[in-house]
Design a protein around this motif. Sequence first.
Motif, PDB file in Angstrom:
ATOM      1  N   ALA A  35       0.796  -1.225   0.000  1.00  0.00           N
ATOM      2  CA  ALA A  35       0.000   0.000   0.000  1.00  0.00           C
ATOM      3  C   ALA A  35       0.832   1.279   0.000  1.00  0.00           C
ATOM      4  O   ALA A  35       0.289   2.367  -0.194  1.00  0.00           O
ATOM      5  CB  ALA A  35      -0.931   0.000   1.210  1.00  0.00           C
ATOM      6  N   ARG A  36       2.140   1.186   0.207  1.00  0.00           N
ATOM      7  CA  ARG A  36       2.980   2.380   0.150  1.00  0.00           C
ATOM      8  C   ARG A  36       3.339   2.767  -1.281  1.00  0.00           C
ATOM      9  O   ARG A  36       3.898   3.840  -1.501  1.00  0.00           O
ATOM     10  CB  ARG A  36       4.251   2.163   0.960  1.00  0.00           C
ATOM     11  N   GLY A  37       3.025   1.911  -2.243  1.00  0.00           N
ATOM     12  CA  GLY A  37       3.385   2.170  -3.627  1.00  0.00           C
ATOM     13  C   GLY A  37       2.201   2.596  -4.470  1.00  0.00           C
ATOM     14  O   GLY A  37       1.077   2.136  -4.265  1.00  0.00           O
ATOM     15  N   ILE A  38       2.442   3.455  -5.451  1.00  0.00           N
ATOM     16  CA  ILE A  38       1.380   3.947  -6.325  1.00  0.00           C
ATOM     17  C   ILE A  38       0.808   2.821  -7.189  1.00  0.00           C
ATOM     18  O   ILE A  38      -0.385   2.825  -7.533  1.00  0.00           O
ATOM     19  CB  ILE A  38       1.917   5.102  -7.213  1.00  0.00           C
ATOM     20  N   MET A  39       1.651   1.835  -7.536  1.00  0.00           N
ATOM     21  CA  MET A  39       1.174   0.720  -8.350  1.00  0.00           C
ATOM     22  C   MET A  39       0.106  -0.089  -7.624  1.00  0.00           C
ATOM     23  O   MET A  39      -0.862  -0.551  -8.223  1.00  0.00           O
ATOM     24  CB  MET A  39       2.344  -0.188  -8.733  1.00  0.00           C
ATOM     25  N   TRP A  40       0.266  -0.261  -6.321  1.00  0.00           N
ATOM     26  CA  TRP A  40      -0.714  -1.013  -5.532  1.00  0.00           C
ATOM     27  C   TRP A  40      -2.061  -0.320  -5.563  1.00  0.00           C
ATOM     28  O   TRP A  40      -3.098  -0.949  -5.752  1.00  0.00           O
ATOM     29  CB  TRP A  40      -0.220  -1.158  -4.100  1.00  0.00           C
ATOM     30  N   TRP A  41      -2.057   0.996  -5.378  1.00  0.00           N
ATOM     31  CA  TRP A  41      -3.309   1.757  -5.393  1.00  0.00           C
ATOM     32  C   TRP A  41      -3.941   1.739  -6.777  1.00  0.00           C
ATOM     33  O   TRP A  41      -5.169   1.688  -6.909  1.00  0.00           O
ATOM     34  CB  TRP A  41      -3.064   3.191  -4.925  1.00  0.00           C
ATOM     35  N   GLY A  42      -3.110   1.780  -7.818  1.00  0.00           N
ATOM     36  CA  GLY A  42      -3.645   1.672  -9.165  1.00  0.00           C
ATOM     37  C   GLY A  42      -4.325   0.337  -9.408  1.00  0.00           C
ATOM     38  O   GLY A  42      -5.423   0.258  -9.977  1.00  0.00           O
ATOM     39  N   THR A  43      -3.677  -0.739  -8.928  1.00  0.00           N
ATOM     40  CA  THR A  43      -4.254  -2.078  -9.069  1.00  0.00           C
ATOM     41  C   THR A  43      -5.559  -2.190  -8.300  1.00  0.00           C
ATOM     42  O   THR A  43      -6.557  -2.741  -8.802  1.00  0.00           O
ATOM     43  CB  THR A  43      -3.265  -3.146  -8.566  1.00  0.00           C
ATOM     44  N   MET A  44      -5.600  -1.654  -7.077  1.00  0.00           N
ATOM     45  CA  MET A  44      -6.827  -1.713  -6.282  1.00  0.00           C
ATOM     46  C   MET A  44      -7.943  -0.889  -6.921  1.00  0.00           C
ATOM     47  O   MET A  44      -9.127  -1.236  -6.833  1.00  0.00           O
ATOM     48  CB  MET A  44      -6.553  -1.211  -4.859  1.00  0.00           C
ATOM     49  N   PHE A 185      10.067  -6.601  -9.767  1.00  0.00           N
ATOM     50  CA  PHE A 185       9.545  -7.492  -8.735  1.00  0.00           C
ATOM     51  C   PHE A 185       8.228  -6.953  -8.178  1.00  0.00           C
ATOM     52  O   PHE A 185       7.343  -7.715  -7.801  1.00  0.00           O
ATOM     53  CB  PHE A 185      10.572  -7.662  -7.615  1.00  0.00           C
ATOM     54  N   VAL A 186       8.102  -5.625  -8.124  1.00  0.00           N
ATOM     55  CA  VAL A 186       6.835  -5.018  -7.721  1.00  0.00           C
ATOM     56  C   VAL A 186       5.762  -5.344  -8.748  1.00  0.00           C
ATOM     57  O   VAL A 186       4.617  -5.663  -8.401  1.00  0.00           O
ATOM     58  CB  VAL A 186       6.987  -3.490  -7.561  1.00  0.00           C
ATOM     59  N   ALA A 189       4.558  -8.809  -8.172  1.00  0.00           N
ATOM     60  CA  ALA A 189       3.721  -8.884  -6.978  1.00  0.00           C
ATOM     61  C   ALA A 189       2.327  -8.332  -7.243  1.00  0.00           C
ATOM     62  O   ALA A 189       1.316  -8.933  -6.833  1.00  0.00           O
ATOM     63  CB  ALA A 189       4.382  -8.116  -5.831  1.00  0.00           C
ATOM     64  N   GLU A 190       2.239  -7.204  -7.947  1.00  0.00           N
ATOM     65  CA  GLU A 190       0.925  -6.623  -8.248  1.00  0.00           C
ATOM     66  C   GLU A 190       0.139  -7.515  -9.202  1.00  0.00           C
ATOM     67  O   GLU A 190      -1.090  -7.644  -9.083  1.00  0.00           O
ATOM     68  CB  GLU A 190       1.096  -5.233  -8.855  1.00  0.00           C
ATOM     69  N   ASN A 191       0.830  -8.135 -10.138  1.00  0.00           N
ATOM     70  CA  ASN A 191       0.169  -9.059 -11.058  1.00  0.00           C
ATOM     71  C   ASN A 191      -0.408 -10.252 -10.302  1.00  0.00           C
ATOM     72  O   ASN A 191      -1.515 -10.719 -10.596  1.00  0.00           O
ATOM     73  CB  ASN A 191       1.159  -9.529 -12.119  1.00  0.00           C
ATOM     74  N   ALA A 192       0.328 -10.735  -9.317  1.00  0.00           N
ATOM     75  CA  ALA A 192      -0.150 -11.861  -8.509  1.00  0.00           C
ATOM     76  C   ALA A 192      -1.379 -11.471  -7.698  1.00  0.00           C
ATOM     77  O   ALA A 192      -2.331 -12.253  -7.567  1.00  0.00           O
ATOM     78  CB  ALA A 192       0.963 -12.354  -7.588  1.00  0.00           C
ATOM     79  N   GLU A 193      -1.385 -10.256  -7.159  1.00  0.00           N
ATOM     80  CA  GLU A 193      -2.536  -9.812  -6.388  1.00  0.00           C
ATOM     81  C   GLU A 193      -3.750  -9.622  -7.296  1.00  0.00           C
ATOM     82  O   GLU A 193      -4.894  -9.880  -6.889  1.00  0.00           O
ATOM     83  CB  GLU A 193      -2.201  -8.522  -5.644  1.00  0.00           C
ATOM     84  N   TYR A 194      -3.528  -9.183  -8.516  1.00  0.00           N
ATOM     85  CA  TYR A 194      -4.643  -9.049  -9.457  1.00  0.00           C
ATOM     86  C   TYR A 194      -5.220 -10.421  -9.802  1.00  0.00           C
ATOM     87  O   TYR A 194      -6.438 -10.572  -9.973  1.00  0.00           O
ATOM     88  CB  TYR A 194      -4.182  -8.335 -10.727  1.00  0.00           C
ATOM     89  N   TRP A 195      -4.364 -11.440  -9.889  1.00  0.00           N
ATOM     90  CA  TRP A 195      -4.863 -12.785 -10.181  1.00  0.00           C
ATOM     91  C   TRP A 195      -5.788 -13.276  -9.063  1.00  0.00           C
ATOM     92  O   TRP A 195      -6.769 -13.977  -9.322  1.00  0.00           O
ATOM     93  CB  TRP A 195      -3.714 -13.760 -10.396  1.00  0.00           C
ATOM     94  N   ASP A 196      -5.494 -12.905  -7.821  1.00  0.00           N
ATOM     95  CA  ASP A 196      -6.396 -13.241  -6.719  1.00  0.00           C
ATOM     96  C   ASP A 196      -7.802 -12.720  -7.007  1.00  0.00           C
ATOM     97  O   ASP A 196      -8.802 -13.404  -6.767  1.00  0.00           O
ATOM     98  CB  ASP A 196      -5.893 -12.639  -5.408  1.00  0.00           C
ATOM     99  N   PHE A 197      -7.872 -11.497  -7.517  1.00  0.00           N
ATOM    100  CA  PHE A 197      -9.172 -10.911  -7.856  1.00  0.00           C
ATOM    101  C   PHE A 197      -9.860 -11.699  -8.965  1.00  0.00           C
ATOM    102  O   PHE A 197     -11.068 -11.953  -8.902  1.00  0.00           O
ATOM    103  CB  PHE A 197      -8.990  -9.450  -8.285  1.00  0.00           C
TER     104      PHE A 197
END
Length: 215
Positions: A35-44, A185-186, A189-197
């Motif tokens: 959540a400290r990264g802009i990519m995470w917020w974009g993915t969410m 690597f980020v 990680a974001e791609n993996a979290e999107y796959w969860d969705f």
Amino acid sequence: MSDKPVFPPDRLDTQGAVAGETLDVAQLPSYVFGARGIMWWGTMGVVAIEGTVFAMAIATYFYLRTNGDTWPMGVPAPDLRWGVLNTLIMLASLLPNHWTLHRAKAHDLGRVRGGMLVCLVMGAAFILVRVFEFRTLNVSWDSNAYGSIVWMLLGLHTVHLLTDFGDTLVLYVLMLTGPLEGRRFVDVAENAEYWDFVVLAWLPVFATIYIAPRF
């Protein structure tokens, strides 16, 4: 590996900066996970938008059902075999997906490559089984309102499958060929979290397409 950032200490002494000296931030990381990264917020943000689309499509299905004399309309319910098989494969894919996520956070390049390869093989299996799902819906997209909404639900999720498979493939090639920047690597990680969705979104879609017509 050399790409791994050197994180700053838990507390930085800023007294020198207050006294007019320059604060050295050279050791601050150029990227972060979670959540400290802009990519995470974009993915969410994408997850929130697409989750709303899925919810609206499912609501449309049940709205049409309440206005139909029979449901499904003049056809048998979709065959369960391929839908159940794809659900089992998707749930099983969460294991290598989460393993790859944790390996990415550890900057473990070799295991990240291996985990992504497993995810790609499973992704290809999902897409292949999805072809059989479309063939056993027992209704065409233009037959009636029931056929249209079922095809739209399955098609909507298929677009997400194809999108994430393509994203994973591109990232896998980058992890093989470089440039091997730490932020890659980020991305993994974001791609993996999107796959969860993608997997979790499938569960209510599966229940709507395959279970609801049988009640």
